[in-house]
Design a protein around this motif. Structure first.
Motif, PDB file in Angstrom:
ATOM      1  N   VAL A   1       0.841  -1.199   0.000  1.00  0.00           N
ATOM      2  CA  VAL A   1       0.000   0.000   0.000  1.00  0.00           C
ATOM      3  C   VAL A   1       0.879   1.254   0.000  1.00  0.00           C
ATOM      4  O   VAL A   1       0.548   2.262  -0.637  1.00  0.00           O
ATOM      5  N   TYR A   2       2.020   1.185   0.692  1.00  0.00           N
ATOM      6  CA  TYR A   2       2.908   2.348   0.782  1.00  0.00           C
ATOM      7  C   TYR A   2       3.462   2.760  -0.581  1.00  0.00           C
ATOM      8  O   TYR A   2       3.262   3.902  -1.007  1.00  0.00           O
ATOM      9  N   PRO A   3       4.213   1.911  -1.281  1.00  0.00           N
ATOM     10  CA  PRO A   3       4.749   2.350  -2.570  1.00  0.00           C
ATOM     11  C   PRO A   3       3.677   2.624  -3.618  1.00  0.00           C
ATOM     12  O   PRO A   3       3.852   3.543  -4.434  1.00  0.00           O
ATOM     13  N   VAL A   4       2.598   1.876  -3.620  1.00  0.00           N
ATOM     14  CA  VAL A   4       1.545   2.124  -4.605  1.00  0.00           C
ATOM     15  C   VAL A   4       0.957   3.518  -4.403  1.00  0.00           C
ATOM     16  O   VAL A   4       0.777   4.282  -5.360  1.00  0.00           O
ATOM     17  N   THR A   5       0.696   3.879  -3.155  1.00  0.00           N
ATOM     18  CA  THR A   5       0.104   5.184  -2.862  1.00  0.00           C
ATOM     19  C   THR A   5       1.095   6.312  -3.122  1.00  0.00           C
ATOM     20  O   THR A   5       0.768   7.317  -3.773  1.00  0.00           O
ATOM     21  N   THR A   6       2.310   6.171  -2.620  1.00  0.00           N
ATOM     22  CA  THR A   6       3.291   7.251  -2.739  1.00  0.00           C
ATOM     23  C   THR A   6       3.756   7.437  -4.176  1.00  0.00           C
ATOM     24  O   THR A   6       4.058   8.565  -4.593  1.00  0.00           O
ATOM     25  N   ALA A   7       3.810   6.374  -4.957  1.00  0.00           N
ATOM     26  CA  ALA A   7       4.166   6.520  -6.369  1.00  0.00           C
ATOM     27  C   ALA A   7       3.080   7.252  -7.141  1.00  0.00           C
ATOM     28  O   ALA A   7       3.362   7.988  -8.093  1.00  0.00           O
ATOM     29  N   PHE A   8       1.844   7.066  -6.744  1.00  0.00           N
ATOM     30  CA  PHE A   8       0.735   7.790  -7.388  1.00  0.00           C
ATOM     31  C   PHE A   8       0.658   9.230  -6.879  1.00  0.00           C
ATOM     32  O   PHE A   8       0.429  10.168  -7.646  1.00  0.00           O
ATOM     33  N   HIS A   9       0.868   9.411  -5.599  1.00  0.00           N
ATOM     34  CA  HIS A   9       0.731  10.721  -4.947  1.00  0.00           C
ATOM     35  C   HIS A   9       2.127  11.163  -4.525  1.00  0.00           C
ATOM     36  O   HIS A   9       2.553  10.963  -3.390  1.00  0.00           O
ATOM     37  N   TRP A  10       2.882  11.740  -5.449  1.00  0.00           N
ATOM     38  CA  TRP A  10       4.323  11.883  -5.302  1.00  0.00           C
ATOM     39  C   TRP A  10       4.715  13.259  -4.748  1.00  0.00           C
ATOM     40  O   TRP A  10       4.783  14.250  -5.463  1.00  0.00           O
ATOM     41  N   GLY A  11       5.019  13.289  -3.441  1.00  0.00           N
ATOM     42  CA  GLY A  11       5.660  14.440  -2.831  1.00  0.00           C
ATOM     43  C   GLY A  11       7.088  14.039  -2.548  1.00  0.00           C
ATOM     44  O   GLY A  11       7.363  13.326  -1.587  1.00  0.00           O
ATOM     45  N   ARG A  12       8.006  14.465  -3.377  1.00  0.00           N
ATOM     46  CA  ARG A  12       9.331  13.834  -3.453  1.00  0.00           C
ATOM     47  C   ARG A  12      10.168  13.978  -2.180  1.00  0.00           C
ATOM     48  O   ARG A  12      11.016  13.132  -1.899  1.00  0.00           O
ATOM     49  N   VAL A  13       9.973  15.061  -1.391  1.00  0.00           N
ATOM     50  CA  VAL A  13      10.751  15.220  -0.163  1.00  0.00           C
ATOM     51  C   VAL A  13       9.829  15.059   1.036  1.00  0.00           C
ATOM     52  O   VAL A  13       8.603  15.094   0.917  1.00  0.00           O
ATOM     53  N   ASP A  14      10.435  14.900   2.202  1.00  0.00           N
ATOM     54  CA  ASP A  14       9.679  14.469   3.373  1.00  0.00           C
ATOM     55  C   ASP A  14       8.562  15.431   3.768  1.00  0.00           C
ATOM     56  O   ASP A  14       7.467  14.998   4.126  1.00  0.00           O
ATOM     57  N   PHE A  15       8.823  16.749   3.701  1.00  0.00           N
ATOM     58  CA  PHE A  15       7.793  17.679   4.166  1.00  0.00           C
ATOM     59  C   PHE A  15       6.597  17.751   3.213  1.00  0.00           C
ATOM     60  O   PHE A  15       5.543  18.270   3.565  1.00  0.00           O
ATOM     61  N   MET A  16       6.746  17.208   1.983  1.00  0.00           N
ATOM     62  CA  MET A  16       5.656  17.255   1.014  1.00  0.00           C
ATOM     63  C   MET A  16       4.617  16.152   1.210  1.00  0.00           C
ATOM     64  O   MET A  16       3.482  16.295   0.764  1.00  0.00           O
ATOM     65  N   TRP A  17       5.032  15.039   1.823  1.00  0.00           N
ATOM     66  CA  TRP A  17       4.089  13.920   1.913  1.00  0.00           C
ATOM     67  C   TRP A  17       4.529  12.954   3.004  1.00  0.00           C
ATOM     68  O   TRP A  17       5.662  12.465   3.002  1.00  0.00           O
ATOM     69  N   TYR A  18       3.617  12.714   3.933  1.00  0.00           N
ATOM     70  CA  TYR A  18       3.835  11.695   4.958  1.00  0.00           C
ATOM     71  C   TYR A  18       2.610  10.796   4.973  1.00  0.00           C
ATOM     72  O   TYR A  18       1.539  11.169   5.449  1.00  0.00           O
ATOM     73  N   ILE A  19       2.760   9.598   4.438  1.00  0.00           N
ATOM     74  CA  ILE A  19       1.630   8.725   4.165  1.00  0.00           C
ATOM     75  C   ILE A  19       0.899   8.284   5.421  1.00  0.00           C
ATOM     76  O   ILE A  19      -0.333   8.171   5.434  1.00  0.00           O
ATOM     77  N   GLU A  20       1.601   8.050   6.504  1.00  0.00           N
ATOM     78  CA  GLU A  20       0.955   7.490   7.690  1.00  0.00           C
ATOM     79  C   GLU A  20       0.004   8.479   8.374  1.00  0.00           C
ATOM     80  O   GLU A  20      -0.819   8.072   9.198  1.00  0.00           O
ATOM     81  N   ALA A  21       0.105   9.750   8.030  1.00  0.00           N
ATOM     82  CA  ALA A  21      -0.851  10.737   8.544  1.00  0.00           C
ATOM     83  C   ALA A  21      -1.665  11.361   7.415  1.00  0.00           C
ATOM     84  O   ALA A  21      -2.520  12.200   7.675  1.00  0.00           O
ATOM     85  N   CYS A  22      -1.397  10.969   6.170  1.00  0.00           N
ATOM     86  CA  CYS A  22      -2.055  11.543   4.998  1.00  0.00           C
ATOM     87  C   CYS A  22      -1.964  13.073   5.033  1.00  0.00           C
ATOM     88  O   CYS A  22      -2.941  13.784   4.856  1.00  0.00           O
TER      89      CYS A  22
END
Length: 580
Positions: free
Chosen positions: A528-549
């Motif tokens: 679920v992690y790579p599938v979601t992050t590859a689709f919703h791509w915030g390349r650096v840490d402050f742009m996207w943190y999946i566990e808190a959406c």
């Protein structure tokens, strides 16, 4: 003819003899002879692991000679097909022989044997030969030493909860033992300016810091992302002493930690961001001004003193970025050479019999400018110069192929690279997908690689602090997340390690469930992690943190909470190699 009484006596005597013989057989059958050819801590570590699993099977281990041993751990320089850290396990008549050309290989072979005994039993040992795929396999550890000498991510609960642990040898012993079992061979400690907490520089004696200070806060959630706010007077002034310790005791602590790591085939590196002078600001006229000659000399002398103080320190690393944005690429490298470059030239000449490593990050830098300026260092016989590149930006859990290194690789010439594998994704969830890790590692360009380090910027892999009613001492994060960390270490050592082994390890750890079912469920859930992050791509840490959406509210989400709603999912880009 025997009389009845004589016959009875004979039968009794025969029964006693048989019982003695049987007892002797039993005593012999539960004793395992172990021969250790080399008196070395690394091999002793493997031997202890073997003894522990045998004892768990009610078998007693005793040291014996090679001929009568059941298990042999030995160096064999004739193994031409075995490389450094590689090993061979083979059955020779009635014994199992673990051999390598070096002690590290014997250690890894012994750890493999211990694991096989635990999984299959001593009678079902499988012969195996392994050589390391990636030469360097390390962890990235942003280290919260002291509020006066912070790391990049000190302003987090994870860092603050673990500051005291950094000065606890018991923590490091357990951490190092586990990293060795996972097949990591180095630990990189990352800090803005760690030197005041680690060394006494003779030319600047008043900078060395006694005690460990921790700020009582409060910390801003959205602090500056380039470290500018890492030295905030109100935080430093609003601090308490959490450990009374002199600088000499600090040095003794880290000498002990690094020496222990060597006994597990693990080297230490210290990596900095620049230009930061936390803990030294204002003393002797030191400032963050890149033109300040005193600052340059202080940094240079500190690096030299690190190597003089710590005989087991393998190398240092630097970043020409974060706090150097006012400089051109050439000016950055001029400053880096005046400090780190000249320190390496001088210490290499002072200690010609010692090997050193200098890691230069490509972050905010240019490989051609680096190579041109550091040519005097790259020509030294006892200094290895390595680039470092952020391979998947901040998210290894995106796709197994990455595009960001392609231009970089074309411009680095004959120099090698160590890849930053940033996990700013899975902090809470116990991630584990071996097929993803295996394919990811095999897609890293091999010919230009020296290895990788795996870790996070916004999480400290110390002791966990989120479990309610946890036992003390709290569990190490690398033990809690054992499967995740083992996968990135073991598959970096051998990407051909099969899923069967992981199923067997899962089955041994969770015998109450069906191992194959749990293996599959764990892998599918983790994807679920790579599938979601590859689709919703915030390349650096402050742009996207999946566990808190969510992400940084101001810079990325552009809303009050940072939560990523449907609109953001529509408008965020996809990873270039996502297939979306």
């Amino acid at each position: 003819m025997f009389s009845k009484s004589t016959l009875a006596q004979f039968q009794s005597l025969l029964l006693i003899i048989c019982m003695v013989i049987c007892m002797s057989c039993d005593q012999k059958s539960d004793r395992i002879g172990l021969f250790v050819a080399e008196d070395h801590d690394q091999i002793a570590f493997a031997a202890e692991e073997i003894e522990e699993v045998l004892q768990g099977k009610n078998l007693r281990v005793h040291l014996t000679d090679k001929e009568s041993a059941d298990i042999v751990l030995m160096i064999d320089q004739s193994l031409n097909h075995i490389r450094t850290e590689g090993y061979k396990i083979e059955k020779q008549s009635n014994k199992v022989v673990v051999s390598s050309i070096d002690v590290a290989g014997v250690m890894y072979g012994g750890l493999e044997l211990a694991e096989q005994i635990a999984l299959f039993g001593l009678d079902n040992i499988q012969e195996v030969e392994e050589n390391p795929y990636m030469q360097l396999r390390g962890s990235k550890f942003n280290i919260p030493l002291d509020v006066r000498t912070p790391s990049y991510s000190d302003y987090s609960d994870a860092a603050q909860k673990n500051m005291l642990e950094m000065w606890n040898f018991d923590f490091w012993r357990e951490y190092i033992d586990n990293m060795a079992k996972y097949r990591y061979n180095f630990i990189s400690l990352w800090s803005l300016n760690p030197f005041p907490s680690l060394v006494k520089v003779p030319e600047y004696p008043e900078i060395a810091l006694d005690d460990v200070h921790q700020s009582k806060g409060p910390f801003k959630e959205y602090h500056n992302l380039r470290g500018y706010e890492s030295y905030i007077p109100e935080l430093v002034d609003n601090a308490e002493v959490i450990k009374k310790i002199t600088i000499d005791e600090k040095i003794e602590h880290w000498q002990k930690v690094m020496a222990y790591a060597k006994s597990r085939n693990i080297d230490f590196y210290v990596v900095t961001w620049n230009i930061f002078v936390n803990g030294a600001q204002g003393k002797y006229g030191i400032t963050e001004d890149p033109e300040n000659a005193v600052t340059k000399d202080y940094i240079k002398q500190s690096i030299k003193q690190m190597f003089k103080t710590y005989p087991d320190l393998a190398g240092v690393g630097l970043t020409t970025g974060e706090n150097m944005s006012s400089l051109t690429l050439e000016e950055k490298e001029e400053w880096a050479f005046e400090t780190y470059g000249k320190a390496m030239l001088e210490i290499a000449e002072e200690m010609p019999d010692r090997q050193f490593t200098l890691i230069h990050r490509q972050h905010f830098a240019n490989p051609e400018a680096i190579a041109a300026k550091f040519r005097p260092v790259t020509g030294l016989e006892n200094v290895e110069f390595i680039y470092s590149f952020k391979y998947a930006k901040a998210h290894v859990f995106s796709t197994t192929r990455q595009p960001y290194h392609e231009e970089f690789v074309e411009n680095i010439g004959s120099l090698k690279t160590i890849w930053t594998l940033r996990n700013d994704d899975a902090y809470y969830f116990r991630w584990g997908a071996p097929d993803f890790v295996r394919e990811f590692i095999q897609n890293i360009p091999y010919e230009v690689s020296r290895g990788y380090y795996y870790g996070s910027d916004q999480w400290i892999w110390g002791r966990e602090f989120t479990t309610k009613d946890a036992a003390e001492p709290r569990q190490l994060e690398v033990v809690k997340h054992w499967y995740n960390w083992m996968l990135w270490g073991r598959l970096g050592y051998n990407p051909d390690l099969s899923n069967d082994r992981f199923r067997q390890l899962i089955g041994a750890k969770f015998p109450e469930v069906e191992a194959g079912l749990l293996f599959t469920a764990w892998q599918e859930a983790s994807m679920v992690y790579p599938v979601t992050t590859a689709f919703h791509w915030g390349r650096v840490d402050f742009m996207w943190y999946i566990e808190a959406c969510r992400s940084n509210a101001v810079r990325s989400a552009k809303n009050e909470t940072g939560f990523h709603d449907v609109d953001l999912f529509i408008n965020y880009p996809v990873h270039p190699y996502s297939g979306n």
